[in-house]
Design a protein around this motif. Structure first.
Motif, PDB file in Angstrom:
ATOM      1  N   GLN A 298       0.816  -1.206   0.000  1.00 15.76           N
ATOM      2  CA  GLN A 298       0.000   0.000   0.000  1.00 15.76           C
ATOM      3  C   GLN A 298       0.856   1.264   0.000  1.00 15.76           C
ATOM      4  O   GLN A 298       0.536   2.246  -0.682  1.00 15.76           O
TER       5      GLN A 298
ATOM      6  N   THR B 240      -7.491   2.566  -4.756  1.00 15.07           N
ATOM      7  CA  THR B 240      -6.847   2.701  -3.450  1.00 15.07           C
ATOM      8  C   THR B 240      -7.861   3.076  -2.378  1.00 15.07           C
ATOM      9  O   THR B 240      -7.834   2.531  -1.263  1.00 15.07           O
TER      10      THR B 240
ATOM     11  N   GLN C  40      -8.597   0.451   0.700  1.00 13.40           N
ATOM     12  CA  GLN C  40      -8.339   0.842   2.087  1.00 13.40           C
ATOM     13  C   GLN C  40      -9.625   0.920   2.895  1.00 13.40           C
ATOM     14  O   GLN C  40      -9.642   0.565   4.078  1.00 13.40           O
TER      15      GLN C  40
ATOM     16  N   ARG D 235      -6.794  -5.508   0.658  1.00 14.09           N
ATOM     17  CA  ARG D 235      -5.491  -5.403   0.008  1.00 14.09           C
ATOM     18  C   ARG D 235      -5.139  -6.617  -0.825  1.00 14.09           C
ATOM     19  O   ARG D 235      -4.311  -6.544  -1.730  1.00 14.09           O
TER      20      ARG D 235
ATOM     21  N   TRP E 107      -5.095  -6.525  -4.766  1.00 15.94           N
ATOM     22  CA  TRP E 107      -4.221  -5.643  -5.538  1.00 15.94           C
ATOM     23  C   TRP E 107      -3.622  -6.296  -6.784  1.00 15.94           C
ATOM     24  O   TRP E 107      -3.516  -5.647  -7.835  1.00 15.94           O
TER      25      TRP E 107
END
Length: 333
Positions: free
Chosen positions: A92, A137, A141, A146, A149
């Motif tokens: 991240q 993103t 979040q 995550r 991704w």
């Protein structure tokens, strides 16, 4: 400024590529943690059944299991989870760095050409990939996802590679038809709507994948790939909520484009190929939202959402670069 923009774009691609590698490490760690957690759960259930109610189940007090059924008493599992969190945090952080560089590339390109950087396909791709990464993103979040991704970064890197190698155009003034204050208003709204739609489409693909391989019932050679994904309900919910924003923003972009067309060409609508496919895309998103609200239509609705995303990509590349129309100046020239 044009050189700085190009260097920032190249650096952004490299940073996103590093983020992809980090996210794959995180994905593999998450897969291993889930597999180990399930084995621990099965072992505890076997001990419970085999020893009877008077036997100790484990060294963990009831109700102290961690997320996803993890057992804190397993030191190895706890270390795995701590390591995975580090990989996820690193991913991240690197993505945020990439987004900063991405925005720098957009802004400096704008300064280089003295206008909003939306005058050709390269600049449009520069803008839409940046907007997509920001949207992704925020969603990742906010939803604690995550692990998705790799599925988001891979298509972004493909689009950026294509933009930098096949669509690149030197910083220069735009054709007279685009020298209008409507350019940033119309194209920005369309690019933002398209960015949200792209992320929504990816989550619908993952939803269908998860429906095919439900949580705890993964099978076949794809089982390790699907295992870390969130539940089908969560993926479907994210895709739907993103599409709720996609529909009105794209609609506003189409309306603003019609107003600009009237000012530039003397008519609001002429069924130009790009106008036609933009309208078809909007209709598909409306159909998706309607189908998604219908009981028992979640899987069918997801397919509509994916078709809408595909139509939008077709409109972006094929219509701009192959089909002749009033929007042909948006191509490689």
């Amino acid at each position: 400024m044009a050189t700085l923009s190009d260097r920032a774009f190249q650096a952004t691609f490299l940073v996103y590529l590093i983020a992809l590698v980090l996210s794959l490490f995180y994905y593999v760690r998450a897969q291993a943690i889930i597999a180990r957690t399930r084995r621990r759960t099965e072992e505890r259930e076997l001990v419970t059944v085999g020893a009877g109610s008077d036997a100790p189940i484990s060294d963990v007090a009831p109700g102290t299991e961690g997320a996803e059924g993890a057992v804190p008493g397993d030191d190895a599992l706890a270390r795995q989870r701590a390591s995975a969190r580090k990989w996820g945090g690193a991913t991240q952080s690197v993505i945020w760095l990439g987004i900063i560089l991405h925005v720098v590339a957009v802004v400096t390109r704008g300064f280089a050409v003295g206008r909003f950087p939306l005058g050709n396909l390269y600049e449009y791709m520069l803008m839409i990939t940046a907007a997509t990464m920001v949207v992704a993103t925020v969603v990742v979040q906010a939803r604690g996802s995550r692990v998705v991704w790799p599925w988001l970064l891979t298509p972004m890197l493909v689009l950026m590679f294509f933009a930098g190698t096949k669509l690149y155009a030197e910083a220069a003034p735009v054709v007279p038809a685009l020298q209008s204050y409507w350019l940033p208003i119309h194209v920005t709204s369309v690019s933002v709507g398209a960015s949200i739609g792209l992320v929504s489409g990816v989550f619908s693909i993952l939803f269908l994948l998860r429906v095919w391989q439900p949580v705890g019932e993964e099978h076949g050679f794809l089982a390790p790939v699907v295992r870390p994904l969130p539940s089908a309900e969560k993926l479907d919910r994210i895709a739907y909520r993103l599409a709720v924003y996609t529909l009105p923003i794209l609609g506003i972009g189409i309306i603003l484009g019609a107003i600009w067309a009237e000012a530039a060409w003397g008519r609001f609508w002429g069924w130009d190929p790009k106008e036609t496919f933009s309208f078809i895309t909007w209709i598909l998103y409306a159909a998706y939202l309607h189908a998604r609200a219908t009981v028992g239509w979640k899987v069918g609705a997801a397919w509509i959402n994916i078709v809408a995303m595909g139509t939008m990509i077709f409109n972006l590349f094929f219509i701009n670069m192959v089909v002749s129309g009033l929007h042909s100046y948006a191509g490689l020239n």
